[in-house]
Design a protein around this motif. Structure first.
Motif, PDB file in Angstrom:
ATOM      1  N   THR A 180      -3.064 -25.630  18.051  1.00 29.40           N
ATOM      2  CA  THR A 180      -2.664 -24.215  18.029  1.00 29.40           C
ATOM      3  C   THR A 180      -3.486 -23.379  17.053  1.00 29.40           C
ATOM      4  OG1 THR A 180      -1.071 -24.566  16.262  1.00 29.40           O
ATOM      5  CG2 THR A 180      -0.275 -24.833  18.526  1.00 29.40           C
ATOM      6  N   GLY A 181      -4.055 -24.054  16.066  1.00 28.36           N
ATOM      7  CA  GLY A 181      -4.796 -23.304  15.046  1.00 28.36           C
ATOM      8  C   GLY A 181      -3.891 -22.781  13.939  1.00 28.36           C
ATOM      9  N   TYR A 182      -2.578 -23.080  14.028  1.00 27.22           N
ATOM     10  CA  TYR A 182      -1.660 -22.573  12.997  1.00 27.22           C
ATOM     11  C   TYR A 182      -1.701 -23.464  11.759  1.00 27.22           C
ATOM     12  CZ  TYR A 182       0.332 -20.086  17.005  1.00 27.22           C
ATOM     13  OH  TYR A 182       0.505 -19.310  18.115  1.00 27.22           O
ATOM     14  N   ASP A 204       1.243   3.444   2.169  1.00 27.29           N
ATOM     15  CA  ASP A 204       1.959   3.682   3.426  1.00 27.29           C
ATOM     16  C   ASP A 204       3.047   2.642   3.679  1.00 27.29           C
ATOM     17  OD1 ASP A 204       0.507   1.452   4.054  1.00 27.29           O
ATOM     18  OD2 ASP A 204      -0.552   2.308   5.768  1.00 27.29           O
ATOM     19  N   ASP A 218       0.105 -14.597  16.230  1.00 26.00           N
ATOM     20  CA  ASP A 218      -0.118 -13.175  16.502  1.00 26.00           C
ATOM     21  C   ASP A 218       1.073 -12.505  17.176  1.00 26.00           C
ATOM     22  OD1 ASP A 218      -2.654 -13.288  15.446  1.00 26.00           O
ATOM     23  OD2 ASP A 218      -3.512 -13.977  17.340  1.00 26.00           O
ATOM     24  N   LYS A 230       0.206 -17.730   7.470  1.00 34.57           N
ATOM     25  CA  LYS A 230      -0.125 -16.811   8.573  1.00 34.57           C
ATOM     26  C   LYS A 230       0.666 -17.177   9.821  1.00 34.57           C
ATOM     27  CE  LYS A 230      -3.911 -14.699  11.093  1.00 34.57           C
ATOM     28  NZ  LYS A 230      -3.037 -13.665  11.582  1.00 34.57           N
ATOM     29  N   GLN A 231       1.421 -16.202  10.295  1.00 34.30           N
ATOM     30  CA  GLN A 231       2.254 -16.417  11.481  1.00 34.30           C
ATOM     31  C   GLN A 231       1.409 -16.218  12.754  1.00 34.30           C
ATOM     32  OE1 GLN A 231       5.626 -17.090  12.018  1.00 34.30           O
ATOM     33  NE2 GLN A 231       5.817 -17.611   9.852  1.00 34.30           N
ATOM     34  N   ARG A 272       0.838  -1.196   0.000  1.00 33.01           N
ATOM     35  CA  ARG A 272       0.000   0.000   0.000  1.00 33.01           C
ATOM     36  C   ARG A 272       0.874   1.248   0.000  1.00 33.01           C
ATOM     37  NH1 ARG A 272      -2.377  -2.658   4.622  1.00 33.01           N
ATOM     38  NH2 ARG A 272      -4.040  -4.061   3.925  1.00 33.01           N
ATOM     39  N   LYS A 313      -8.243  -8.247  -2.026  1.00 33.14           N
ATOM     40  CA  LYS A 313      -9.648  -8.065  -1.638  1.00 33.14           C
ATOM     41  C   LYS A 313     -10.518  -8.200  -2.878  1.00 33.14           C
ATOM     42  CE  LYS A 313      -9.604  -7.268   2.744  1.00 33.14           C
ATOM     43  NZ  LYS A 313      -8.881  -6.226   3.394  1.00 33.14           N
ATOM     44  N   TYR A 322       1.877  -4.059   3.731  1.00 30.97           N
ATOM     45  CA  TYR A 322       1.654  -5.077   2.713  1.00 30.97           C
ATOM     46  C   TYR A 322       0.189  -5.492   2.726  1.00 30.97           C
ATOM     47  CZ  TYR A 322       2.027  -9.649   0.481  1.00 30.97           C
ATOM     48  OH  TYR A 322       1.851 -10.724  -0.347  1.00 30.97           O
TER      49      TYR A 322
END
Lengths: 716, 215
Positions: free
Chosen positions: B162-164, B73, B123, B120-121, B71, B81, B76
């Motif tokens: 863990t959901g990872y 700014d 949080d 996805k890492q 973007r 979308k 990333y």
């Protein structure tokens, strides 16, 4: 990933500038969004007054947007009033019901039975309600009164102009605050903090006069503790010294003042002038007896005030939510005039009322004209109260005294009279007598709880609205409140709701509203100003200067009137507004106090902000009242004990906080607590001080002049 | 035969069994640990519909960054979308079932596609694509593999505890890797950081080691 650690979704960051309507100062805000979710509110750089900063309430405004008290759809009451039992109904059904009820009232020849209560009277939304009432045929538009109303009246009587007061605070080099909570929410909160920073830079002196060591007093150069309610008398005591010592601005007083010296009226009768009255009745020793301020301090303060280049005296107690006695305002304004700082740098300016809402005159039918010709239900503008525009505090008593409520249908928008009106129990009793109440609240509040229909407005971050200059602003400003996010619930803009009701009524009422929507109305009202307003977020004229003395005054004499025919107390000087209660039964005095950490107005404090309230103000659900150690000791009280606080209006259980920062004999209670238990964060905590204090009518204006009430404190 | 010898022989005979038990147990444990456990540990999830990276890559000018862009700014944008897709996919293109699902279930009603993100890492990890792609000029493939040339989306495996995503631990349950993109664990980040002598302090906080990524 870890379910107990909420992590917001990633997305594109963007910022929307708007104006927050939560506080009275209307802070300019920049709302940071991630995609379509608002995540942070900060101050809007460059916004007049607040310039990049915002007050705690506005900063925590997201809790209003996403919080649980926001009303999610039109509601119709199914239980008893105040019971909180509702059923959801459609917008069409709600509008149809209102139109049908109002239509019937009008057919029966009683359009004046409709009344409307708002917190503001300027801007397009109040103007839409006023127009609706006008074409419908009711004169009963009412506004929650504040110090602005008392100041407006002061300017009307002393300058002869319809204007609001503006204070050139930033230029002042000696600030005498007579009870104003200049750092406790008075005026535009953030502007006051910025002004204070400027005063420090410029070595300006700030003197705070009030019975309690408030935040404003603690940060002032000098705190003058005073007997509660006597600030106006002190102003006249200071005027006495200034006149006696010849320290007043002779150029102004002699050439542009009237009523200063004695004069002979048309009837040939001699009248005492301001000078004679002040010299006769307000010597430092007399004033010291009333105010308990040392005569030397009065003299010193008067000399320092007169010697300053840009002295400025302010009044309006605390946050300025109650108007106060008219003669207090006139006394303080006369003090400013004595040193010639009216419409001058560092002084009090008469700023013209905003006049950008210019709509074509609405056509009225016979029913409307007949309704408009009737007296206002609150008595404002009648022979008894010719000066007042609206006297909401009188309404509850009038309704309760009547067999059938003279108000048959009531609109409430942006106001919460069932919480903010003095003597809340009486106000609620009056509201329960009104047959039909429609609330346009975006969040459930005490007044919406009393309503028959709730037509929820968009929240303050979901709607367009023009925001005229906040209280005390000395330059003309229009801010734009604009949607930061799309409406989250089944709500409609209150302006659109008024248009819908008008259209459903048909006839001339519908004809008076030619706009397609509120936004269309706003755009057309602002005309060429709309685009600049949309681009910058505000329109401001920083170069505005008030009229010079030669043409500033439009009184019959064309001069500044030190005395007004409307209120002359020649014989004995102006009386102090009496408060309710007898001293033998109630030996103490209860005064409310304001704080930035508690919202005392129609908007409820947010959960974030209530967490900042100190433990000696609110602990759990217990409210603390502040009393002097000596007073507390006499009553057999100790720090933290439970006590019964009783006033002529009722008795409540409180805890006691002993303090040295309050004059003996006074009990101070914070304003802004004791909300209904609509949610658990703020509701049900502490006591609403308005329950304990009734209104006291100012004999001249009719506005509420109560600054406290007699009270007693006994150990529980 | 002395009593001592007898006892020794008994032990020796028993040792054969013990070894057998050990081997069988070991093999069983390895099967459980390497085959059964991963099957139990990871749930298999399908993406809402399939996507052909290769096909799209051939149609755009700027490679991966055409859709996975930075973007203004510098942040990333990640997974595209809906707004980026609708220009071409306002109506159904071609005759695949996936395209029909995309257009009918997501584009027309205006619902964002709930893509499952393989990389996805957790949080607690702060990761800046700009620092790696813009400053260090790394290519996407180093960490993500040659996704740009894949014509189908693989099954998303989610760690039930863990959901990872499984891509973080790596496909190989023992933790072996052949390529840089086989795993995305902390060790893999630090391996590269150490090898390349990356500045070991956080630019923002000035603090070293952990605080570079765990801010």
């Amino acid at each position: 990933m870890w379910p107990w650690t909420p992590v917001p979704k990633n997305g594109e960051a963007n910022v929307v500038n708007s104006v927050s309507t939560l506080c009275g100062g209307c802070c300019g805000i920049s709302v940071r969004k991630i995609d379509n979710r608002a995540v942070k509110i900060e101050g809007m750089p460059g916004y007049p007054g607040s310039d990049g900063k915002a007050c705690p309430l506005c900063l925590s405004g997201l809790q209003k947007l996403y919080g649980p008290t926001a009303v999610s759809s039109p509601l119709k009451r199914v239980g008893e009033r105040g019971q909180g039992k509702w059923k959801k109904i459609s917008w069409d059904a709600a509008i149809a019901e209102i139109a049908e009820k109002l239509g019937r009232m009008r057919e029966d020849g009683r359009p004046q039975g409709l009344a409307c209560i708002m917190d503001r009277e300027c801007g397009t939304v109040p103007a839409l309600f006023q127009r609706f009432l006008q074409v419908y045929g009711s004169p009963n538009f009412m506004k929650t009164a504040s110090v602005d109303d008392a100041y407006e009246l002061t300017l009307k009587l002393m300058h002869g102009v319809a204007a609001r007061p503006g204070f050139d605070l930033e230029s002042a080099d000696y600030v005498l605050s007579l009870g104003s909570g200049i750092l406790d929410g008075w005026g535009s909160t953030v502007r006051m903090f910025r002004a204070r920073a400027r005063w420090q830079e410029n070595n300006a002196k700030v003197v705070q006069v009030e019975p309690r060591l408030s935040n404003s007093a603690a940060k002032a150069d000098q705190w003058i503790p005073i007997e509660a309610g006597t600030e106006g008398v002190l102003a006249l005591g200071i005027a006495h010294v200034i006149i006696k010592e010849g320290l007043y601005n002779k150029a102004f007083v002699d050439e542009f003042g009237v009523g200063f010296e004695d004069w002979v009226g048309k009837d040939g009768k001699k009248h005492d002038g301001f000078k004679t009255i002040v010299l006769k009745h307000y010597s430092p020793s007399t004033v010291a007896g009333i105010t308990r301020v040392d005569p030397d301090i009065i003299t010193e303060t008067a000399k320092a005030f007169a010697a300053a280049s840009y002295p400025l005296a302010l009044c309006g107690r605390g946050e300025g939510r109650t108007p106060g006695a008219l003669h207090d305002f006139m006394a303080v304004h006369a003090l400013n005039a004595l040193v010639g700082n009216v419409n001058e740098k560092g002084g009090v300016w008469a700023v013209p009322l905003p006049d950008y809402v210019q709509w074509p005159e609405a056509k009225l039918d016979m029913a409307a004209e007949r309704g408009l010709a009737t007296d206002r239900v609150d008595g404002a503008g009648t022979e008894r109260y010719p000066l007042a525009k609206s006297l909401l505090t009188r309404l509850p008593e009038i309704i309760n005294a009547a067999e059938e409520s003279p108000v048959e249908a009531l609109f409430v928008s942006g106001a919460n009279p069932c919480y903010t009106l003095p003597d809340t129990a009486v106000a609620k009793a009056a509201f329960s007598k009104i047959p039909f109440i429609v609330s346009f609240a975006s969040h459930m509040d005490e007044t919406a709880m009393m309503a028959d229909l709730v037509l929820p407005d968009h929240g303050h971050l979901e709607r367009y609205e023009d925001i005229p200059a906040p209280s005390g602003m000395n330059t003309p400003v229009i801010g734009l409140c604009r949607p930061v996010v799309a409406p989250q619930r089944n709500t409609r803009h209150v302006g659109d709701a008024v248009l819908m009701i008008a259209k459903a009524m048909g006839g001339l009422v519908a004809e008076a509203f030619s706009w397609e929507s509120y936004q269309d109305c706003l755009e057309k009202t602002l005309g060429d100003n709309w685009e600049p307003l949309l681009d910058a977020g505000f329109i401001h004229n920083p170069k505005f200067t008030p009229d010079a003395w030669a043409k500033a005054f439009q009184t019959p004499s064309g001069k500044f009137a030190f005395m007004s025919d409307a209120c002359s107390y020649e014989a004995e000087g102006a009386p102090i507004a009496e408060i309710e209660g007898k001293a033998d039964a109630y030996p103490l005095t209860l005064i409310p106090y304001d704080s930035l950490r508690l919202a005392g107005g129609p908007v409820t404090t947010t959960p974030f902000v209530i967490k900042t309230v100190e433990d000696n103000v609110l602990k759990g659900k217990d409210i603390f009242v502040e009393v002097n150690r000596k007073t507390g000791g006499k009553c057999g009280l100790a720090e933290g004990v439970y006590a019964h606080l009783s006033t002529p209006k009722g008795t409540v259980k409180v805890r006691v906080h002993m303090s040295d920062g309050i004059v003996p004999g006074v009990v101070a209670m914070p304003r802004g607590l004791g909300h209904a238990e609509i949610e658990s964060y703020v509701g049900g905590k502490g006591i609403n001080v308005n329950e304990l204090i009734g209104p006291v009518e100012d004999p001249v204006s009719g506005m509420d002049a109560a600054w406290g009430i007699r009270a007693n404190l006994t150990i529980a | 035969m002395s009593a001592l010898e007898e006892k020794s022989k008994a032990v020796s005979d028993g040792g054969g069994f013990a070894l057998l038990f050990f081997v069988v147990g070991l093999v069983a444990s390895l099967i459980v640990g390497w085959v059964v456990f991963p099957k139990i540990l990871y749930s298999q999830k399908r993406q809402p519909f399939d996507f052909n990276h290769k096909l799209h890559n051939e149609l755009v000018d700027e490679g991966c960054e055409s859709c996975h862009f930075f973007r203004e700014d510098g942040s990333y944008a990640g997974v595209p979308k809906l707004a980026q897709c609708v220009d071409c996919h306002e109506s159904v293109q071609g005759d695949t079932e996936d395209e029909a699902i995309f257009v009918n279930d997501y584009v027309t009603p205006g619902i964002e596609v709930p893509w499952l993100v393989y990389s996805k890492q957790p949080d607690c990890v702060f990761f800046s694509h700009a620092a790696h792609v813009k400053s260090a000029e790394m290519d996407c493939k180093t960490c993500h593999g040659d996704i740009g040339n894949s014509s189908t989306l693989k099954v998303y495996e989610e760690n039930r505890i863990t959901g990872y995503s499984r891509d973080i631990w790596g496909k190989n349950i023992a933790g072996f890797k052949k390529n840089t993109w086989d795993r995305m664990k902390m060790d893999d980040c630090s391996e590269c950081h150490v090898k390349l002598g990356v500045h070991q302090n956080s630019v923002q906080t000035g603090k070293g080691a952990c605080f570079v990524c765990h801010q």
